[in-house]
Design an enzyme around this catalytic site. Structure first.
Site, PDB file in Angstrom:
ATOM      1  N   GLY A  14       0.858  -1.269   0.086  1.00 29.26           N
ATOM      2  CA  GLY A  14       0.222   0.033   0.026  1.00 29.26           C
ATOM      3  C   GLY A  14       0.864   1.212  -0.073  1.00 29.26           C
ATOM      4  O   GLY A  14       1.870   1.321   0.692  1.00 29.26           O
ATOM      5  N   ARG A  24      13.436  10.172  -3.140  1.00 27.53           N
ATOM      6  CA  ARG A  24      14.322  11.458  -3.474  1.00 27.53           C
ATOM      7  C   ARG A  24      15.597  11.310  -2.819  1.00 27.53           C
ATOM      8  O   ARG A  24      16.817  11.350  -3.188  1.00 27.53           O
ATOM      9  CB  ARG A  24      13.439  12.662  -3.410  1.00 27.53           C
ATOM     10  CG  ARG A  24      14.451  13.930  -3.504  1.00 27.53           C
ATOM     11  CD  ARG A  24      13.529  15.103  -3.076  1.00 27.53           C
ATOM     12  NE  ARG A  24      13.989  16.246  -3.177  1.00 27.53           N
ATOM     13  CZ  ARG A  24      14.659  16.965  -2.111  1.00 27.53           C
ATOM     14  NH1 ARG A  24      14.645  16.359  -0.865  1.00 27.53           N
ATOM     15  NH2 ARG A  24      15.276  18.089  -2.249  1.00 27.53           N
ATOM     16  N   ARG A  28      19.163  10.775  -4.123  1.00 28.98           N
ATOM     17  CA  ARG A  28      20.202  11.875  -4.362  1.00 28.98           C
ATOM     18  C   ARG A  28      21.488  11.535  -3.348  1.00 28.98           C
ATOM     19  O   ARG A  28      22.556  11.904  -3.519  1.00 28.98           O
ATOM     20  CB  ARG A  28      19.627  13.128  -4.082  1.00 28.98           C
ATOM     21  CG  ARG A  28      18.676  13.537  -5.229  1.00 28.98           C
ATOM     22  CD  ARG A  28      18.363  15.038  -5.182  1.00 28.98           C
ATOM     23  NE  ARG A  28      17.649  15.352  -6.292  1.00 28.98           N
ATOM     24  CZ  ARG A  28      17.149  16.418  -6.539  1.00 28.98           C
ATOM     25  NH1 ARG A  28      16.775  17.258  -5.733  1.00 28.98           N
ATOM     26  NH2 ARG A  28      16.264  16.638  -7.703  1.00 28.98           N
ATOM     27  N   GLY A 107       4.365  -6.719   4.604  1.00 26.32           N
ATOM     28  CA  GLY A 107       4.611  -8.062   3.715  1.00 26.32           C
ATOM     29  C   GLY A 107       5.618  -7.615   2.687  1.00 26.32           C
ATOM     30  O   GLY A 107       6.467  -8.527   2.246  1.00 26.32           O
ATOM     31  N   ILE A 130       1.158   3.465   6.179  1.00 28.16           N
ATOM     32  CA  ILE A 130       0.141   4.232   6.994  1.00 28.16           C
ATOM     33  C   ILE A 130       0.038   3.828   8.374  1.00 28.16           C
ATOM     34  O   ILE A 130      -0.311   4.499   9.531  1.00 28.16           O
ATOM     35  CB  ILE A 130      -0.838   4.945   6.340  1.00 28.16           C
ATOM     36  CG1 ILE A 130      -2.016   3.645   5.933  1.00 28.16           C
ATOM     37  CG2 ILE A 130      -0.821   5.431   5.085  1.00 28.16           C
ATOM     38  CD1 ILE A 130      -3.296   4.097   5.776  1.00 28.16           C
ATOM     39  N   ASP A 131       0.021   2.321   8.377  1.00 26.43           N
ATOM     40  CA  ASP A 131      -0.370   1.475   9.570  1.00 26.43           C
ATOM     41  C   ASP A 131       0.661   1.856  10.723  1.00 26.43           C
ATOM     42  O   ASP A 131       0.076   1.653  12.060  1.00 26.43           O
ATOM     43  CB  ASP A 131      -0.502   0.232   9.224  1.00 26.43           C
ATOM     44  CG  ASP A 131      -1.228  -0.053   8.113  1.00 26.43           C
ATOM     45  OD1 ASP A 131      -2.471   0.729   7.935  1.00 26.43           O
ATOM     46  OD2 ASP A 131      -1.259  -1.158   7.344  1.00 26.43           O
ATOM     47  N   GLY A 174      -5.690   0.666   9.116  1.00 28.82           N
ATOM     48  CA  GLY A 174      -4.473   0.294   9.955  1.00 28.82           C
ATOM     49  C   GLY A 174      -4.343  -1.193   9.926  1.00 28.82           C
ATOM     50  O   GLY A 174      -3.705  -1.713  10.830  1.00 28.82           O
ATOM     51  N   GLU A 191     -15.159  10.241  21.457  1.00 26.55           N
ATOM     52  CA  GLU A 191     -15.776   9.767  22.772  1.00 26.55           C
ATOM     53  C   GLU A 191     -15.048   8.546  22.901  1.00 26.55           C
ATOM     54  O   GLU A 191     -14.925   7.816  24.189  1.00 26.55           O
ATOM     55  CB  GLU A 191     -17.260   9.639  22.606  1.00 26.55           C
ATOM     56  CG  GLU A 191     -17.956  11.040  22.865  1.00 26.55           C
ATOM     57  CD  GLU A 191     -17.585  12.077  22.179  1.00 26.55           C
ATOM     58  OE1 GLU A 191     -17.509  11.765  20.868  1.00 26.55           O
ATOM     59  OE2 GLU A 191     -17.708  13.269  22.687  1.00 26.55           O
ATOM     60  N   ASN A 218     -25.444  15.169  23.311  1.00 29.40           N
ATOM     61  CA  ASN A 218     -26.106  15.033  22.273  1.00 29.40           C
ATOM     62  C   ASN A 218     -25.436  14.356  20.830  1.00 29.40           C
ATOM     63  O   ASN A 218     -26.281  13.878  20.224  1.00 29.40           O
ATOM     64  CB  ASN A 218     -27.078  16.188  21.864  1.00 29.40           C
ATOM     65  CG  ASN A 218     -25.945  17.251  21.468  1.00 29.40           C
ATOM     66  OD1 ASN A 218     -24.843  17.134  21.055  1.00 29.40           O
ATOM     67  ND2 ASN A 218     -26.740  18.649  21.228  1.00 29.40           N
TER      68      ASN A 218
HETATM   69  O1  F6P Z   1      -1.285  -1.358   4.886  1.00 30.98           O
HETATM   70  C1  F6P Z   1      -1.720  -0.252   4.180  1.00 30.98           C
HETATM   71  C2  F6P Z   1      -3.289  -0.226   4.186  1.00 30.98           C
HETATM   72  O2  F6P Z   1      -3.962   0.882   3.661  1.00 30.98           O
HETATM   73  C3  F6P Z   1      -3.997  -1.010   5.107  1.00 30.98           C
HETATM   74  O3  F6P Z   1      -4.353   0.071   6.275  1.00 30.98           O
HETATM   75  C4  F6P Z   1      -5.460  -1.385   4.482  1.00 30.98           C
HETATM   76  O4  F6P Z   1      -5.884  -2.499   5.232  1.00 30.98           O
HETATM   77  C5  F6P Z   1      -4.751  -1.901   3.262  1.00 30.98           C
HETATM   78  O5  F6P Z   1      -3.658  -1.136   3.157  1.00 30.98           O
HETATM   79  C6  F6P Z   1      -5.712  -1.727   2.212  1.00 30.98           C
HETATM   80  O6  F6P Z   1      -5.135  -2.245   0.902  1.00 30.98           O
HETATM   81  P1  F6P Z   1      -5.739  -2.092  -0.406  1.00 30.98           P
HETATM   82  O7  F6P Z   1      -5.329  -0.912  -0.881  1.00 30.98           O
HETATM   83  O8  F6P Z   1      -5.164  -3.289  -1.222  1.00 30.98           O
HETATM   84  O9  F6P Z   1      -7.112  -2.123  -0.510  1.00 30.98           O
END
Ligand code: F6P
Length: 325
Positions: A14, A24, A28, A107, A130-131, A174, A191, A218
């Site tokens: 991903g 970059r 470089r 992976g 991003i995870d 995530g 919350e 609320n």
């Molecule tokens: O590992 C990054 C991620 O964005 C995870 O947060 C998410 O579960 C997965 O990749 C989604 O993968 P794809 O883009 O293959 O649907």
């Protein structure tokens, strides 16, 4: 160990904001230290099929601010097979690539580790996901930007939740890790957060219901970490059934979380780690991920980065709870 003259760089899995800044920095720094650099397109698929170009300093001009990856990315099925990896090795030899820098998540670094072991190829990993789920590094490239994107979205959802006096279940990415959910919940004043690292999903929901929605507020926002079995929809349905008096909505943020221009923090992180990758090669390091801990660039063996679960500060869930009165 053979002398390293040419470094191949690829992005895999991903994509994450800041991958370009890392490409970059690797390119470089490597050129500046006398290496040749080759950009490998579409992750390991590009390595297998020879989708490769010589990189110059200009190849990475004006990309530091761009989201995604100029090298494209893929989750290669072929590379999971011995035949695919053999072909990748043949391509490396034919292209004169002596070492690989792989930018990706769990992976992708698992693939790098297997490949390095099988063919004795020097591989250096950069944590691009991003995870934020790679062990040994405080942060991964892209996490900060995504966190900010989620918070921006939740702030907007809060406006409409308030106007309509609704409960929102907001699902964030995530994979199996709750870093994005927990910290976006704190930063947006949600919350509650339902995350895989905490007690059972059912207990977390009961707890939220007991503390949150029965109070005078609320509107409420619950951030839910994605899960194939019980995502935001699952919890929303349960609350709707048990508390029909509440007006419940679901918002699944999806892939918008992976896009956008990287934050300054991610650009700096990617730059430091990218430059650290070349330092590592020159240091004779092999098969390590470059990470950051307490503001120091460090080397983490692939085996540790991939295998261990990254610890999470669950006290923050208590903090979230206490602040949601
Ligand atoms: O590992 C990054 C991620 O964005 C995870 O947060 C998410 O579960 C997965 O990749 C989604 O993968 P794809 O883009 O293959 O649907």
């Amino acid at each position: 160990m053979n002398k390293i003259n040419c470094i191949g760089i690829l992005t895999s899995g991903g994509d994450s904001p800041g991958m370009n800044a890392a490409i970059r920095a690797v390119t470089r720094t490597a050129l500046g230290r006398g290496f040749r650099v080759k950009g490998i397109y579409r992750g390991y698929d590009g390595l297998i099929h020879g989708d490769i170009k010589d990189f110059t300093s200009e190849s990475v001009s004006n990309i530091i601010a761009r989201g995604g990856t100029i090298l494209k990315s893929a989750r290669s099925k072929e590379f999971t097979t011995p035949e695919g990896r053999q072909q990748a090795y043949e391509t490396m030899k034919a292209e004169g690539i002596d070492a690989l820098v792989v930018i990706g998540g769990n992976g992708s670094l698992t693939g790098a580790r297997i490949f390095a072991d099988e063919f004795n190829v020097p591989c250096i990993g950069l944590p691009g996901t991003i995870d934020n789920d790679l062990y040994g590094t405080d942060l991964t490239i892209g996490y900060d930007t995504t966190l900010n994107t989620i918070v921006e979205c939740v702030d907007k959802i809060r406006d409409t939740a308030n106007s309509h006096e609704r409960i929102f279940f907001v699902e964030v990415m995530g994979r199996d890790a709750g870093f994005l959910a927990q910290n976006s919940a704190i930063a947006s004043g949600a919350e509650a957060a339902i995350i895989p690292e905490d007690s059972t999903d059912a207990d977390q929901l009961e707890h939220f219901i007991g503390r949150g929605i029965r109070k005078s507020k609320n509107s409420s926002i619950v951030i839910v970490s994605e899960s194939p079995k019980c995502g935001a929809m699952f919890y929303a349905d349960r609350v709707k059934k048990e508390y029909p008096q509440y007006d419940v909505r679901v918002s699944i943020l999806g892939h918008l979380q992976r896009g956008g221009s990287p934050s300054a923090r991610d650009r700096i992180l990617a730059t430091r780690l990218g430059s650290g990758a070349i330092d590592a090669i020159l240091d004779g390091q092999r098969n390590v991920m470059i990470g950051i801990r307490n503001d120091e660039v460090i080397y983490i063996p692939f085996a540790d980065a991939i295998r261990s679960d990254k610890p999470m500060n669950l006290n923050l869930i208590k903090v979230l709870d206490e602040l949601s009165i």
